[in-house]
Motif scaffolding. Structure first.
Motif, PDB file in Angstrom:
ATOM      1  N   GLY A   1       0.790  -1.229   0.000  1.00 43.59           N
ATOM      2  CA  GLY A   1       0.000   0.000   0.000  1.00 43.59           C
ATOM      3  C   GLY A   1       0.822   1.279   0.000  1.00 43.59           C
ATOM      4  O   GLY A   1       0.267   2.372   0.009  1.00 43.59           O
ATOM      5  N   TYR A   2       2.159   1.155  -0.015  1.00 42.74           N
ATOM      6  CA  TYR A   2       3.010   2.341   0.014  1.00 42.74           C
ATOM      7  C   TYR A   2       4.037   2.294  -1.125  1.00 42.74           C
ATOM      8  O   TYR A   2       4.245   1.261  -1.741  1.00 42.74           O
ATOM      9  CB  TYR A   2       3.755   2.434   1.351  1.00 42.74           C
ATOM     10  N   ILE A   3       4.700   3.436  -1.341  1.00 40.92           N
ATOM     11  CA  ILE A   3       5.796   3.502  -2.315  1.00 40.92           C
ATOM     12  C   ILE A   3       7.111   3.829  -1.619  1.00 40.92           C
ATOM     13  O   ILE A   3       8.104   4.127  -2.257  1.00 40.92           O
ATOM     14  CB  ILE A   3       5.507   4.562  -3.399  1.00 40.92           C
ATOM     15  N   ASP A   4       7.100   3.786  -0.277  1.00 40.80           N
ATOM     16  CA  ASP A   4       8.239   4.287   0.491  1.00 40.80           C
ATOM     17  C   ASP A   4       9.495   3.416   0.373  1.00 40.80           C
ATOM     18  O   ASP A   4      10.565   3.827   0.832  1.00 40.80           O
ATOM     19  CB  ASP A   4       7.866   4.431   1.976  1.00 40.80           C
ATOM     20  N   LEU A   5       9.385   2.215  -0.222  1.00 39.03           N
ATOM     21  CA  LEU A   5      10.590   1.406  -0.431  1.00 39.03           C
ATOM     22  C   LEU A   5      11.354   1.851  -1.672  1.00 39.03           C
ATOM     23  O   LEU A   5      12.447   1.369  -1.935  1.00 39.03           O
ATOM     24  CB  LEU A   5      10.226  -0.079  -0.542  1.00 39.03           C
ATOM     25  N   THR A   6      10.795   2.767  -2.447  1.00 37.53           N
ATOM     26  CA  THR A   6      11.501   3.308  -3.607  1.00 37.53           C
ATOM     27  C   THR A   6      12.682   4.137  -3.112  1.00 37.53           C
ATOM     28  O   THR A   6      12.491   5.014  -2.265  1.00 37.53           O
ATOM     29  CB  THR A   6      10.555   4.232  -4.415  1.00 37.53           C
ATOM     30  N   PRO A   7      13.901   3.882  -3.626  1.00 39.81           N
ATOM     31  CA  PRO A   7      15.038   4.688  -3.152  1.00 39.81           C
ATOM     32  C   PRO A   7      14.774   6.187  -3.318  1.00 39.81           C
ATOM     33  O   PRO A   7      14.376   6.639  -4.394  1.00 39.81           O
ATOM     34  CB  PRO A   7      16.180   4.229  -4.067  1.00 39.81           C
ATOM     35  N   GLY A   8      14.946   6.936  -2.231  1.00 38.67           N
ATOM     36  CA  GLY A   8      14.764   8.386  -2.269  1.00 38.67           C
ATOM     37  C   GLY A   8      13.368   8.860  -1.914  1.00 38.67           C
ATOM     38  O   GLY A   8      13.171  10.029  -1.597  1.00 38.67           O
ATOM     39  N   VAL A   9      12.365   7.968  -1.960  1.00 36.37           N
ATOM     40  CA  VAL A   9      10.989   8.404  -1.686  1.00 36.37           C
ATOM     41  C   VAL A   9      10.736   8.451  -0.178  1.00 36.37           C
ATOM     42  O   VAL A   9      11.083   7.517   0.542  1.00 36.37           O
ATOM     43  CB  VAL A   9       9.961   7.469  -2.362  1.00 36.37           C
ATOM     44  N   VAL A  10      10.158   9.547   0.294  1.00 37.00           N
ATOM     45  CA  VAL A  10       9.840   9.679   1.722  1.00 37.00           C
ATOM     46  C   VAL A  10       8.346   9.861   1.974  1.00 37.00           C
ATOM     47  O   VAL A  10       7.919   9.955   3.122  1.00 37.00           O
ATOM     48  CB  VAL A  10      10.608  10.857   2.361  1.00 37.00           C
ATOM     49  N   GLY A  11       7.513   9.887   0.932  1.00 38.58           N
ATOM     50  CA  GLY A  11       6.078  10.020   1.158  1.00 38.58           C
ATOM     51  C   GLY A  11       5.352  10.416  -0.108  1.00 38.58           C
ATOM     52  O   GLY A  11       5.892  10.316  -1.209  1.00 38.58           O
ATOM     53  N   THR A  12       4.119  10.889   0.073  1.00 40.23           N
ATOM     54  CA  THR A  12       3.250  11.230  -1.050  1.00 40.23           C
ATOM     55  C   THR A  12       2.577  12.571  -0.795  1.00 40.23           C
ATOM     56  O   THR A  12       2.061  12.811   0.304  1.00 40.23           O
ATOM     57  CB  THR A  12       2.177  10.136  -1.233  1.00 40.23           C
ATOM     58  N   ALA A  13       2.612  13.429  -1.819  1.00 37.11           N
ATOM     59  CA  ALA A  13       1.827  14.670  -1.777  1.00 37.11           C
ATOM     60  C   ALA A  13       0.550  14.427  -2.563  1.00 37.11           C
ATOM     61  O   ALA A  13       0.567  13.740  -3.583  1.00 37.11           O
ATOM     62  CB  ALA A  13       2.620  15.818  -2.383  1.00 37.11           C
ATOM     63  N   GLY A  14      -0.564  14.994  -2.088  1.00 43.71           N
ATOM     64  CA  GLY A  14      -1.852  14.701  -2.697  1.00 43.71           C
ATOM     65  C   GLY A  14      -2.327  13.317  -2.290  1.00 43.71           C
ATOM     66  O   GLY A  14      -1.719  12.662  -1.441  1.00 43.71           O
ATOM     67  N   GLY A  15      -3.408  12.870  -2.917  1.00 41.97           N
ATOM     68  CA  GLY A  15      -4.004  11.594  -2.527  1.00 41.97           C
ATOM     69  C   GLY A  15      -4.708  11.724  -1.189  1.00 41.97           C
ATOM     70  O   GLY A  15      -4.580  12.741  -0.493  1.00 41.97           O
TER      71      GLY A  15
END
Ligand SMILES: [Zn+2]
Length: 348
Positions: free
Chosen positions: A279-293
């Motif tokens: 349910g998250y994308i936080d395992l993507t290198p460099g990603v710390v969260g989501t704006a919007g949604g």
């Protein structure tokens, strides 16, 4: 990961096959991640299957987060809405409620309002960022458009000052009265116009900041014509003794290099390069969260201090965007009353 609409047909067939184990098996989790990938990279591939998944009741195993469902089920037919409404007349299942809210058409938003006014769980919908006013249809208090938040560390003070979305500004740059503010930390500044679907806002930027508390806090503020916060109000339960501000300085728990970490974030549309997991994308290198949604749909979200309306979700990031405290940090606004609320939840 699926590479075309035919692969999505195979995924839907698998959804049927995993049957009663849908919710808990490894297969189901992998399926769920694949649907999340489709939502992020190619939502159009799923459109032909919306009605099948809703009407033949495959939602239990469908799995993606509410945010993913808002993409995949968006605009599903009134037949889907009628089916879910009929189900909700008999029993309240969270999967049916998520799907109904995720469809987001006028018929679906009318149905959500009907449900809440006839015994449905208002808090459930508010956790998803959906508000039911006293009259009229339910309202999204978020934009369905999502942007991945990528962190870049190691900016100089000059680069920081010129960044569109700086991380680690001095507190006195974002508050009006530095001597009196309870704000002790700047995580991130965001330019609202960079995320499609945000409400009109009188200043260009909003700031995600922290008071001197470890987690489970909420801070509401007004802002001046430069966007600097004032009239701050903090709500926080008693913190564990080792993190109490009188007993130990939160800042002192941080290594020097993290305490001084400066940088910036950039916002990128969801695509096939992100890592979709649980349910998250936080395992993507460099990603710390989501704006919007929608907000992370498992916690209570703030209602506006002034008007009571559910506040509009702007961004949610992990504390490690700039290490301070522990857990997720979110930013909400009320565009009617021009109030900002930042809050901190633990992990889920
Ligand atoms: Zn308000």
């Amino acid at each position: 990961m699926p590479s075309g609409p035919d692969d999505v047909a195979v995924l839907v067939a698998k959804l049927r096959d995993v049957g009663g184990d849908r919710l808990f098996s490894q297969d189901a989790r992998e399926l769920s991640d694949q649907f999340a990938y489709v939502a992020g990279a190619h939502p159009e591939w799923f459109a032909p299957f919306r009605e099948e998944v809703v009407v033949t009741e495959l939602l239990d195993g469908f799995g993606p987060s509410f945010a993913d469902q808002c993409v995949l089920l968006h605009g599903a037919s009134d037949r889907c809405v009628d089916h879910l409404t009929a189900q909700l007349r008999r029993r309240s299942e969270f999967g049916d409620q998520w799907a109904l809210a995720a469809i987001g058409t006028p018929a679906a938003l009318d149905a959500v309002a009907w449900h809440v006014r006839n015994g449905g769980d208002r808090e459930f919908y508010e956790e998803c960022g959906v508000w039911v006013p006293p009259t009229g249809p339910a309202q999204y208090r978020f934009t369905p458009h999502r942007r991945a938040v990528f962190l870049h560390q190691g900016a100089t003070a000059t680069e920081l000052a010129g960044a569109t979305h700086p991380v680690g500004l001095p507190v006195d740059a974002v508050v009006r009265d530095p001597d009196r503010t309870p704000i002790s930390w700047h995580y991130l500044t965001l330019r609202l116009a960079e995320v499609p679907g945000m409400p009109d806002w009188p200043v260009e930027q909003v700031h995600l900041i922290s008071p001197r508390h470890w987690w489970d806090w909420s801070l509401t503020a007004r802002f001046d014509e430069h966007g600097r916060y004032h009239s701050e109000r903090v709500v926080a339960p008693e913190q564990p003794a080792e993190y109490d501000e009188d007993d130990g300085d939160l800042d002192a728990l941080l290594p020097d290099d993290e305490r001084d970490a400066l940088g910036w974030v950039d916002l990128r549309p969801y695509d096939g390069d992100l890592v979709y997991c649980n349910g998250y994308i936080d395992l993507t290198p460099g990603v710390v969260g989501t704006a919007g949604g929608p907000p992370v749909s498992i916690y209570a979200n703030p209602n506006c201090d002034s008007c009571g309306r559910l506040m509009f979700h702007v961004v949610s990031v992990e504390h490690r965007v700039r290490d301070y405290g522990d857990g997720r940090r979110s930013l909400f606004i009320c565009e009617d009353c021009q109030l900002v609320t930042c809050n901190a939840t633990s992990w889920n």
